[in-house]
Motif scaffolding. Structure first.
Motif, PDB file in Angstrom:
ATOM      1  N   GLU A   1      74.281  53.221  45.167  1.00 38.35           N
ATOM      2  CA  GLU A   1      73.182  53.311  46.126  1.00 38.35           C
ATOM      3  C   GLU A   1      72.049  52.363  45.735  1.00 38.35           C
ATOM      4  O   GLU A   1      71.489  51.666  46.576  1.00 38.35           O
ATOM      5  N   SER A   2      71.722  52.314  44.463  1.00 37.05           N
ATOM      6  CA  SER A   2      70.673  51.425  43.978  1.00 37.05           C
ATOM      7  C   SER A   2      71.049  49.962  44.216  1.00 37.05           C
ATOM      8  O   SER A   2      70.219  49.157  44.660  1.00 37.05           O
ATOM      9  N   TYR A   3      72.290  49.627  43.931  1.00 33.96           N
ATOM     10  CA  TYR A   3      72.764  48.260  44.153  1.00 33.96           C
ATOM     11  C   TYR A   3      72.657  47.886  45.631  1.00 33.96           C
ATOM     12  O   TYR A   3      72.177  46.797  45.972  1.00 33.96           O
ATOM     13  N   LEU A   4      73.111  48.774  46.508  1.00 37.38           N
ATOM     14  CA  LEU A   4      73.082  48.480  47.943  1.00 37.38           C
ATOM     15  C   LEU A   4      71.655  48.342  48.461  1.00 37.38           C
ATOM     16  O   LEU A   4      71.377  47.474  49.297  1.00 37.38           O
TER      17      LEU A   4
ATOM     18  N   GLN B   1      68.243  40.571  50.896  1.00 33.89           N
ATOM     19  CA  GLN B   1      68.571  39.937  52.174  1.00 33.89           C
ATOM     20  C   GLN B   1      67.354  39.906  53.088  1.00 33.89           C
ATOM     21  O   GLN B   1      67.109  38.903  53.763  1.00 33.89           O
ATOM     22  N   THR B   2      66.583  40.978  53.097  1.00 29.62           N
ATOM     23  CA  THR B   2      65.364  41.019  53.904  1.00 29.62           C
ATOM     24  C   THR B   2      64.359  39.986  53.417  1.00 29.62           C
ATOM     25  O   THR B   2      63.749  39.270  54.215  1.00 29.62           O
ATOM     26  N   ALA B   3      64.209  39.881  52.111  1.00 30.27           N
ATOM     27  CA  ALA B   3      63.279  38.901  51.536  1.00 30.27           C
ATOM     28  C   ALA B   3      63.724  37.475  51.849  1.00 30.27           C
ATOM     29  O   ALA B   3      62.898  36.619  52.192  1.00 30.27           O
ATOM     30  N   GLU B   4      65.019  37.218  51.747  1.00 27.15           N
ATOM     31  CA  GLU B   4      65.538  35.883  52.039  1.00 27.15           C
ATOM     32  C   GLU B   4      65.286  35.515  53.498  1.00 27.15           C
ATOM     33  O   GLU B   4      64.868  34.391  53.800  1.00 27.15           O
ATOM     34  N   ALA B   5      65.522  36.453  54.400  1.00 24.26           N
ATOM     35  CA  ALA B   5      65.286  36.193  55.827  1.00 24.26           C
ATOM     36  C   ALA B   5      63.800  35.938  56.093  1.00 24.26           C
ATOM     37  O   ALA B   5      63.448  35.033  56.857  1.00 24.26           O
TER      38      ALA B   5
END
Length: 70
Positions: free
Chosen positions: A32-35, A42-46
């Protein structure tokens, strides 16, 4: 069933015991922590790509600190 090298399995078991959890609970928490971390990345990259595409100028850190008294 997942087969793991004995040393990895042993480390996981000991870590779970240290946390007072079953192996399944511990691995579930790790997953869960990894996900969550992956989704955050991914949000930061976007957001970064969107910022770069906008052409907006970045605000220097020293200016932010001076304006907000941090």
């Amino acid at each position: 069933m997942i087969e793991l090298p004995a040393n990895v399995e042993s480390r996981l078991i000991h870590a779970a015991q240290d946390e007072g959890q079953s192996l399944a609970q511990f691995v579930d928490r790790l997953l869960e922590s990894y996900l969550e971390d992956k989704a955050d990345a991914q949000t930061a990259e976007a957001a970064y790509r969107e910022f770069i595409a906008s052409g907006e100028a970045a605000i220097p850190l020293d200016k932010l600190i001076a304006e907000h008294g941090v």
